[in-house]
Scaffold this motif. Sequence first.
Motif, short mmCIF file in Angstrom:
data_model
loop_
_atom_site.label_atom_id
_atom_site.label_comp_id
_atom_site.label_asym_id
_atom_site.label_seq_id
_atom_site.Cartn_x
_atom_site.Cartn_y
_atom_site.Cartn_z
N PHE A 1 0.83 -1.21 0.00
CA PHE A 1 0.00 0.00 0.00
C PHE A 1 0.86 1.26 0.00
O PHE A 1 0.46 2.28 -0.57
N ILE B 1 1.63 1.64 -3.60
CA ILE B 1 0.45 2.15 -4.31
C ILE B 1 0.33 3.65 -4.08
O ILE B 1 0.12 4.42 -5.01
N LEU C 1 -4.63 -2.14 -6.91
CA LEU C 1 -5.17 -2.82 -5.74
C LEU C 1 -5.80 -4.15 -6.13
O LEU C 1 -5.60 -5.16 -5.47
N THR D 1 -10.53 2.38 0.38
CA THR D 1 -10.23 1.00 0.01
C THR D 1 -9.08 0.45 0.83
O THR D 1 -9.10 -0.70 1.25
N ALA D 2 -8.07 1.28 1.05
CA ALA D 2 -6.94 0.83 1.88
C ALA D 2 -7.41 0.50 3.29
O ALA D 2 -7.03 -0.54 3.85
#
Length: 172
Positions: free
Chosen positions: A10, A13, A28, A61-62
Amino acid sequence: MEFILVIIEFFKIGLFTIGGGLVVLPLLQEIAFKNGWLTPDQFANMLAVAQSTPGAIGINTATFVGHSIYGVVGGIFVTIAIILPGSTLAVIVAHFISIYKNNKYIKYALSGIRIVVIGIVLAAIFNIAKIIIFDVKSVILTICILIGVIKYKKHPIIYIFIGAVAGVIVYA
């Protein structure tokens, strides 16, 4: 060790996605499926929750993924991991753009980046559509909501509510 891997993924990302939350989705999706963090149904549900809650979709979303794998602590650490690089880079880039804002090459570079982001967002939409649109009812509901959004331009929460009610009616 897996917890550290999730945080690193993450962080990457957050470091390498330019253009906001929708750009995060293809990356993701790839790492979540590859590592078995989410199934396609969980991914679709995560996307629905992330879009329905206040805040940026990438951060939501994380938080969702971190929480679903490691609970509250996972949600907190994964959220920090995705926010930290982008926030740091935003401050650095803002500083240099303010200095060089009249440089024609900086303007050209930003124009090129915007075009790439549009392509990445369209790819994300396509990948999400492959997961979510799985039957005629979904396609019809999607088209109706799209027409409503374009024609009436109401607040997104209205369409989310309509979608929830329609989902209960159509799929119950």
